[in-house]
Design a protein around this motif. Structure first.
Motif, short mmCIF file in Angstrom:
data_model
loop_
_atom_site.label_atom_id
_atom_site.label_comp_id
_atom_site.label_asym_id
_atom_site.label_seq_id
_atom_site.Cartn_x
_atom_site.Cartn_y
_atom_site.Cartn_z
N VAL A 142 95.04 78.20 -33.61
CA VAL A 142 93.76 78.02 -32.81
C VAL A 142 94.17 76.72 -32.26
N ARG A 143 94.91 75.87 -33.13
CA ARG A 143 94.91 74.27 -32.62
C ARG A 143 96.03 74.11 -31.35
N GLU A 144 96.84 75.10 -31.27
CA GLU A 144 97.86 75.35 -30.29
C GLU A 144 96.95 75.76 -29.19
N ARG A 145 95.91 76.44 -29.15
CA ARG A 145 95.31 77.02 -28.08
C ARG A 145 93.96 76.32 -27.50
N VAL A 146 93.28 75.81 -28.38
CA VAL A 146 91.89 75.11 -27.82
C VAL A 146 91.78 73.60 -28.09
N PRO A 147 91.15 72.91 -27.46
CA PRO A 147 91.27 71.56 -27.21
C PRO A 147 90.66 70.97 -28.60
N PRO A 156 78.93 74.01 -37.21
CA PRO A 156 78.52 74.98 -36.31
C PRO A 156 77.56 73.86 -35.10
N ALA A 157 77.21 72.84 -35.53
CA ALA A 157 76.48 71.81 -34.53
C ALA A 157 77.50 70.85 -33.80
N ARG A 158 78.83 71.17 -34.43
CA ARG A 158 79.80 70.51 -33.85
C ARG A 158 79.89 68.87 -33.69
N THR A 159 79.50 68.35 -34.83
CA THR A 159 79.50 67.03 -34.99
C THR A 159 80.78 66.40 -35.83
N ARG A 160 81.28 67.34 -36.58
CA ARG A 160 82.57 66.80 -37.11
C ARG A 160 83.73 67.57 -36.35
N PRO A 161 84.10 66.88 -35.40
CA PRO A 161 85.40 67.28 -34.61
C PRO A 161 86.78 67.16 -35.37
N GLY A 162 87.66 68.05 -35.16
CA GLY A 162 89.14 67.88 -35.78
C GLY A 162 89.08 68.14 -37.21
N GLU A 163 87.82 68.54 -37.85
CA GLU A 163 87.82 68.47 -39.38
C GLU A 163 87.65 70.21 -39.82
N ILE A 164 87.95 70.61 -41.01
CA ILE A 164 87.76 71.92 -41.60
C ILE A 164 86.49 71.48 -42.59
N PHE A 181 86.18 76.84 -40.40
CA PHE A 181 86.26 75.73 -38.97
C PHE A 181 85.68 76.76 -37.89
N TYR A 182 85.30 76.02 -36.89
CA TYR A 182 84.41 76.52 -36.05
C TYR A 182 85.50 76.40 -34.54
N PHE A 183 85.41 77.05 -33.54
CA PHE A 183 86.19 76.82 -32.22
C PHE A 183 85.45 77.78 -31.23
N HIS A 184 85.67 77.34 -30.01
CA HIS A 184 85.11 78.19 -28.71
C HIS A 184 86.26 79.26 -28.54
N ASP A 185 86.03 80.36 -27.87
CA ASP A 185 86.79 81.23 -27.07
C ASP A 185 86.82 81.06 -25.72
N PRO A 186 87.57 81.71 -24.77
CA PRO A 186 87.41 81.43 -23.50
C PRO A 186 86.54 81.72 -22.67
#
Length: 132
Positions: A77-82, A88-96, A105-110
């Motif tokens: 996932v880290r290779e594919r998404v920024p 889920p509120a996306r307040t802790r970027p880069g963390e698990i 962890f959370y991430f967006h698909d295309p």
């Protein structure tokens, strides 16, 4: 007995979306069924990708994985998404997160669906959230 069998995932490009999911989760390639591209998960559940015109409402899909698979999924996932997030509120970027003694962890698909990967179901362990 009631079990989820499949759900439709709306997308702009079903090949791109299905390939993204199978690649990051390490699943078999999607198969064609009628006008769907079907991604098979364990337990007989599938995500059936179907193309639709814009707009697509973002949905949330959570995947329970074992500890052995988690690190590989996180790396892909880290290779594919920024960006990934611990919440889920996306307040802790880069963390698990470490909810219930697991990792997630959370991430967006295309198509901007919010995907989640966890190693423990919520509510089954410690409530402490150690940050990584």
């Amino acid at each position: 007995m009631v079990r989820l069998n499949h759900t439709i995932v709306w997308c702009r490009d079903q090949r791109r979306s299905a390939d993204f999911l199978t690649e990051v989760l390490g699943l078999q390639p999607a198969r064609r069924f009628l006008h769907f591209l079907v991604v098979e998960l364990e337990g007989g559940v599938s995500l059936d990708y179907s193309e639709k015109e814009l707009p697509i409402a973002g949905q949330h899909y959570a995947f329970l994985v074992d500890d052995a698979a988690f690190d590989g999924i996180l790396a892909r996932v880290r290779e594919r998404v920024p960006q990934i997030w611990a919440d889920p509120a996306r307040t802790r970027p880069g963390e698990i997160n470490r909810h219930d003694g697991g990792r997630g962890f959370y991430f967006h698909d295309p198509d901007e669906h919010l995907l989640e990967v966890i190693t423990r179901p919520y509510g089954g362990g410690s409530s402490a959230d150690g940050r990584t």
